[in-house]
Design a protein around this motif. Structure first.
Motif, PDB file in Angstrom:
ATOM      1  N   CYS A 189     -13.137  -4.632  -1.282  1.00 15.68           N
ATOM      2  CA  CYS A 189     -12.084  -4.180  -0.367  1.00 15.68           C
ATOM      3  C   CYS A 189     -12.652  -3.622   0.933  1.00 15.68           C
ATOM      4  O   CYS A 189     -11.991  -2.853   1.639  1.00 15.68           O
ATOM      5  CB  CYS A 189     -11.192  -3.146  -1.055  1.00 15.68           C
ATOM      6  N   ILE A 190     -13.879  -3.974   1.255  1.00 14.76           N
ATOM      7  CA  ILE A 190     -14.466  -3.669   2.562  1.00 14.76           C
ATOM      8  C   ILE A 190     -14.285  -4.919   3.418  1.00 14.76           C
ATOM      9  O   ILE A 190     -14.860  -5.967   3.133  1.00 14.76           O
ATOM     10  CB  ILE A 190     -15.950  -3.296   2.443  1.00 14.76           C
ATOM     11  N   PHE A 191     -13.478  -4.800   4.463  1.00 18.39           N
ATOM     12  CA  PHE A 191     -13.129  -5.978   5.251  1.00 18.39           C
ATOM     13  C   PHE A 191     -13.685  -5.956   6.669  1.00 18.39           C
ATOM     14  O   PHE A 191     -13.839  -7.007   7.289  1.00 18.39           O
ATOM     15  CB  PHE A 191     -11.601  -6.113   5.331  1.00 18.39           C
ATOM     16  N   LEU A 192     -13.949  -4.765   7.204  1.00 13.20           N
ATOM     17  CA  LEU A 192     -14.289  -4.639   8.617  1.00 13.20           C
ATOM     18  C   LEU A 192     -15.722  -4.134   8.787  1.00 13.20           C
ATOM     19  O   LEU A 192     -16.315  -3.579   7.854  1.00 13.20           O
ATOM     20  CB  LEU A 192     -13.302  -3.681   9.290  1.00 13.20           C
ATOM     21  N   PRO A 193     -16.294  -4.301   9.980  1.00 17.05           N
ATOM     22  CA  PRO A 193     -17.670  -3.853  10.207  1.00 17.05           C
ATOM     23  C   PRO A 193     -17.882  -2.358  10.013  1.00 17.05           C
ATOM     24  O   PRO A 193     -19.017  -1.916   9.841  1.00 17.05           O
ATOM     25  CB  PRO A 193     -17.924  -4.251  11.672  1.00 17.05           C
ATOM     26  N   ASP A 194     -16.793  -1.576  10.033  1.00 17.50           N
ATOM     27  CA  ASP A 194     -16.955  -0.127   9.859  1.00 17.50           C
ATOM     28  C   ASP A 194     -17.309   0.263   8.433  1.00 17.50           C
ATOM     29  O   ASP A 194     -17.627   1.421   8.156  1.00 17.50           O
ATOM     30  CB  ASP A 194     -15.702   0.619  10.309  1.00 17.50           C
ATOM     31  N   GLY A 195     -17.250  -0.695   7.495  1.00 17.91           N
ATOM     32  CA  GLY A 195     -17.629  -0.409   6.116  1.00 17.91           C
ATOM     33  C   GLY A 195     -16.640   0.437   5.351  1.00 17.91           C
ATOM     34  O   GLY A 195     -16.965   0.950   4.270  1.00 17.91           O
ATOM     35  N   ARG A 196     -15.428   0.606   5.876  1.00 20.05           N
ATOM     36  CA  ARG A 196     -14.414   1.408   5.208  1.00 20.05           C
ATOM     37  C   ARG A 196     -13.756   0.624   4.079  1.00 20.05           C
ATOM     38  O   ARG A 196     -13.753  -0.619   4.066  1.00 20.05           O
ATOM     39  CB  ARG A 196     -13.347   1.858   6.210  1.00 20.05           C
ATOM     40  N   ILE A 197     -13.166   1.356   3.125  1.00 16.84           N
ATOM     41  CA  ILE A 197     -12.519   0.746   1.967  1.00 16.84           C
ATOM     42  C   ILE A 197     -11.012   0.775   2.181  1.00 16.84           C
ATOM     43  O   ILE A 197     -10.434   1.834   2.423  1.00 16.84           O
ATOM     44  CB  ILE A 197     -12.898   1.487   0.668  1.00 16.84           C
ATOM     45  N   TYR A 198     -10.380  -0.385   2.054  1.00 19.76           N
ATOM     46  CA  TYR A 198      -8.954  -0.499   2.365  1.00 19.76           C
ATOM     47  C   TYR A 198      -8.090  -0.862   1.159  1.00 19.76           C
ATOM     48  O   TYR A 198      -6.929  -1.227   1.329  1.00 19.76           O
ATOM     49  CB  TYR A 198      -8.752  -1.525   3.480  1.00 19.76           C
ATOM     50  N   GLY A 199      -8.633  -0.759  -0.030  1.00 20.66           N
ATOM     51  CA  GLY A 199      -7.836  -1.058  -1.206  1.00 20.66           C
ATOM     52  C   GLY A 199      -8.547  -0.616  -2.464  1.00 20.66           C
ATOM     53  O   GLY A 199      -9.707  -0.190  -2.439  1.00 20.66           O
ATOM     54  N   VAL A 200      -7.842  -0.709  -3.580  1.00 24.18           N
ATOM     55  CA  VAL A 200      -8.386  -0.355  -4.890  1.00 24.18           C
ATOM     56  C   VAL A 200      -8.432  -1.626  -5.737  1.00 24.18           C
ATOM     57  O   VAL A 200      -7.388  -2.155  -6.123  1.00 24.18           O
ATOM     58  CB  VAL A 200      -7.525   0.706  -5.593  1.00 24.18           C
ATOM     59  N   PRO A 201      -9.620  -2.157  -6.004  1.00 24.55           N
ATOM     60  CA  PRO A 201      -9.703  -3.358  -6.837  1.00 24.55           C
ATOM     61  C   PRO A 201      -9.170  -3.105  -8.235  1.00 24.55           C
ATOM     62  O   PRO A 201      -9.243  -1.984  -8.756  1.00 24.55           O
ATOM     63  CB  PRO A 201     -11.211  -3.655  -6.885  1.00 24.55           C
ATOM     64  N   ARG A 202      -8.615  -4.144  -8.845  1.00 21.32           N
ATOM     65  CA  ARG A 202      -8.255  -4.032 -10.252  1.00 21.32           C
ATOM     66  C   ARG A 202      -9.482  -4.431 -11.055  1.00 21.32           C
ATOM     67  O   ARG A 202      -9.864  -5.603 -11.085  1.00 21.32           O
ATOM     68  CB  ARG A 202      -7.072  -4.930 -10.614  1.00 21.32           C
ATOM     69  N   PRO A 203     -10.152  -3.476 -11.712  1.00 19.14           N
ATOM     70  CA  PRO A 203     -11.404  -3.797 -12.403  1.00 19.14           C
ATOM     71  C   PRO A 203     -11.164  -4.738 -13.578  1.00 19.14           C
ATOM     72  O   PRO A 203     -10.186  -4.635 -14.311  1.00 19.14           O
ATOM     73  CB  PRO A 203     -11.901  -2.428 -12.888  1.00 19.14           C
ATOM     74  N   ASN A 204     -12.066  -5.660 -13.714  1.00 21.24           N
ATOM     75  CA  ASN A 204     -12.009  -6.633 -14.789  1.00 21.24           C
ATOM     76  C   ASN A 204     -13.380  -6.705 -15.441  1.00 21.24           C
ATOM     77  O   ASN A 204     -14.395  -6.448 -14.791  1.00 21.24           O
ATOM     78  CB  ASN A 204     -11.610  -8.008 -14.234  1.00 21.24           C
ATOM     79  N   SER A 205     -13.436  -7.046 -16.706  1.00 14.91           N
ATOM     80  CA  SER A 205     -14.710  -7.244 -17.372  1.00 14.91           C
ATOM     81  C   SER A 205     -15.262  -8.612 -16.984  1.00 14.91           C
ATOM     82  O   SER A 205     -14.533  -9.478 -16.498  1.00 14.91           O
ATOM     83  CB  SER A 205     -14.544  -7.159 -18.893  1.00 14.91           C
ATOM     84  N   TYR A 206     -16.536  -8.808 -17.168  1.00 13.58           N
ATOM     85  CA  TYR A 206     -17.112 -10.121 -16.918  1.00 13.58           C
ATOM     86  C   TYR A 206     -16.488 -11.130 -17.876  1.00 13.58           C
ATOM     87  O   TYR A 206     -16.414 -10.898 -19.085  1.00 13.58           O
ATOM     88  CB  TYR A 206     -18.630 -10.094 -17.107  1.00 13.58           C
ATOM     89  N   ASP A 207     -16.046 -12.240 -17.318  1.00 16.07           N
ATOM     90  CA  ASP A 207     -15.361 -13.264 -18.108  1.00 16.07           C
ATOM     91  C   ASP A 207     -16.287 -14.459 -18.253  1.00 16.07           C
ATOM     92  O   ASP A 207     -16.456 -15.241 -17.309  1.00 16.07           O
ATOM     93  CB  ASP A 207     -14.060 -13.667 -17.398  1.00 16.07           C
TER      94      ASP A 207
END
Length: 517
Positions: free
Chosen positions: A138-156
């Protein structure tokens, strides 16, 4: 681009010091408030079986968090399009579930997504249950800021499920190589594996994949394509020489396409796979029409065997195929997220807090169990989170599917593990331990980072993607020949996507894949 991405990861790594002090079980901010509930509008991708009106899970969330959910759940087939339309027309809800793609990047640039970089520390279950690598999605811009909360998933980890009764009836062993797979498919198609004369096919593939650069790829087909160092969705999977290449440019691409066409022409795989729109391959497997399908190592028992009421001992899980017995099967292992949750930057602070409290609760042990399993005594009798097992009757499972689902749950893994592993009974677990243990023991795990720059292909080059999709399917079905497909890739697709391909190569050079046996 490589330096920008590297700076993003450095920023996230620095945040780890802040997150490390958080404790997972701290009560969510605002919990226990006796004032009127905060109304929170949300758009979620929810299984169609879930009934939103008078939903008992929503009622518990309101009671515990003082949050009244007002949810829209568009049809899953058009979910992404609906979300993009809502944002484009200024009708963005307080909270939405969507991928970490080029559109999310645009929304961050436009100031539509809440910057949660410093806020995360106030919601300790988020920093405890979502890893730094996952937040990097959820880091989209060069500023390195976080803009969302990923939904964590286990390795599939994807292999295949095969009908053991058919193998036994024909005196065969589960295939390990591509050549053995072809021979088993022929026998399953032509040698009457059921003993009834019914029409059967060796295998069925999954065809409902239209993202990025192809329309016939899916994780459920990785058991076959990974023999050629190609993973359907996990595009950071290195080529056989270790280089980073777009899928159509990988060294094994033509060989894989020719294999699938040969299987199709001979009629030893289900030819209808190119028209599949959901999980028709699993349904045909359950109906004894095909003998092999791709399956997830962690979920094949609950998602296929238990779901369709199949006999446990009639099926075997196997690792991905290889081209030679001298090779080791491989699993592609990127950081695992199931899309992400975004908070509206322009809604009220009260609603922003409610959205983050909801996500924090979903990533706690209590919230994870509620949203994944449902209500104890109604949807299950008991749940063992240590062993990831559940005791529930079929009618309880049916009731749970009307109340919640892993698509509704805002965390698909707790402490890195899925809600169920191996099944719900001692017999299922024992079988899973043997088969998954064998698969892991012979398989190399290939870890690599998010290759998000590839998301731009489908957005910047929609016509090229559509043409490639069409040519691939038409080649498999015999309408065009291989030179036409390869000519298009070499002279049109590759030149137009060259800049993105170079970004991929630069990123993978700076963040090389890690191979673990």
């Amino acid at each position: 681009m490589g330096k920008r991405i590297l700076s993003m990861f450095i920023t996230v790594a620095m945040m780890a010091m802040l997150f490390a002090a958080c404790q997972a079980d701290t009560p969510a901010a605002g919990a226990g408030d006796s004032s009127a509930p905060v109304e929170l509008t949300a758009v979620f991708s929810i299984n169609p079986e879930v009934v939103i009106e008078n939903n008992p899970i929503f009622a518990i969330i309101e009671e515990k968090l003082n949050i009244k959910l007002i949810v829209e759940a568009p049809p899953q087939s058009g979910y992404g399009e609906r979300v993009r339309m809502m944002v484009a027309t200024g009708d963005m809800p307080d909270l939405l579930h969507y991928g970490a793609d080029i559109f999310a990047t645009q929304w961050a640039e436009e100031g539509l997504l809440l910057d949660v970089t410093e806020l995360i520390a106030n919601y300790p279950n988020l920093s405890a249950n979502v890893t730094m690598e996952q937040f990097g999605d959820c880091i989209f811009l060069p500023d390195g800021r976080i803009y969302g909360v990923p939904r964590p998933n286990s390795y599939d980890k994807w292999g295949f499920l095969i009908n053991k009764k058919w193998l036994d009836n024909l005196g065969l062993e589960p295939p390990r190589t591509i050549d053995e797979f072809i021979e088993v498919c022929r026998a399953f198609t032509f040698d009457d594996p059921t003993g009834t004369g019914a029409v059967t096919f060796g295998a069925s593939l999954h065809g409902n994949q239209t993202s990025l650069d192809s329309g016939i790829w899916h994780l459920q087909n990785d058991f076959l394509s990974m023999a050629f160092n190609i993973s359907s969705w996990h595009h950071g999977m290195p080529d056989v020489d270790g280089s980073a290449q777009l899928r159509p440019l990988k060294s094994g691409y033509a060989d894989y396409m020719q294999l699938v066409r040969a299987l199709y022409e001979e009629g030893i795989i289900d030819r209808e796979f190119v028209t599949h729109s959901a999980n028709e391959n699993q349904e045909k497997f359950a109906m004894q029409r095909v003998g092999i399908i791709g399956a997830s190592e962690g979920n094949y028992i609950p998602n296929i065997i238990e779901r369709f009421g199949l006999e446990l001992d009639d099926y075997i899980f196997m690792p991905p195929l290889v081209r030679s017995l001298e090779d080791r099967p491989q699993y592609a292992m990127p950081p695992s997220c199931w899309m992400a949750y975004y908070v509206n930057a322009n809604t009220t602070p009260e609603r922003q807090d409610a959205a983050l409290r909801l996500l924090d609760f979903a990533n706690s042990e209590e919230g994870f169990v509620l949203l994944q399993m449902g209500i104890q005594g109604v949807h299950y009798n008991s749940y063992d989170i240590v062993n990831r097992t559940v005791d529930r009757a079929p009618e309880q499972l049916a009731a749970r599917e009307r109340a919640t689902s892993n698509n509704f749950a805002m965390a698909n893994a707790f402490e890195g593990r899925p809600p169920l592993q191996g099944g719900a009974t001692p017999e299922q677990i024992a079988k899973w331990q043997v088969e998954a243990g064998f698969a892991d023991s012979v398989t190399t795990k290939v870890y690599f980072g998010f290759t998000k720059m590839l998301d731009r292909i489908g957005v910047e080059f929609p016509d090229e993607v559509m043409t490639l999709n069409s040519l691939e399917v038409r080649y498999i079905t015999g309408e065009v020949q291989l030179p036409a497909l390869l000519d298009y890739i070499s002279n049109t697709y590759a030149p137009r996507t060259a800049a993105i391909a170079q970004e991929l190569a630069d990123f993978m050079a700076a963040n090389p894949a890690r191979f673990v046996d």
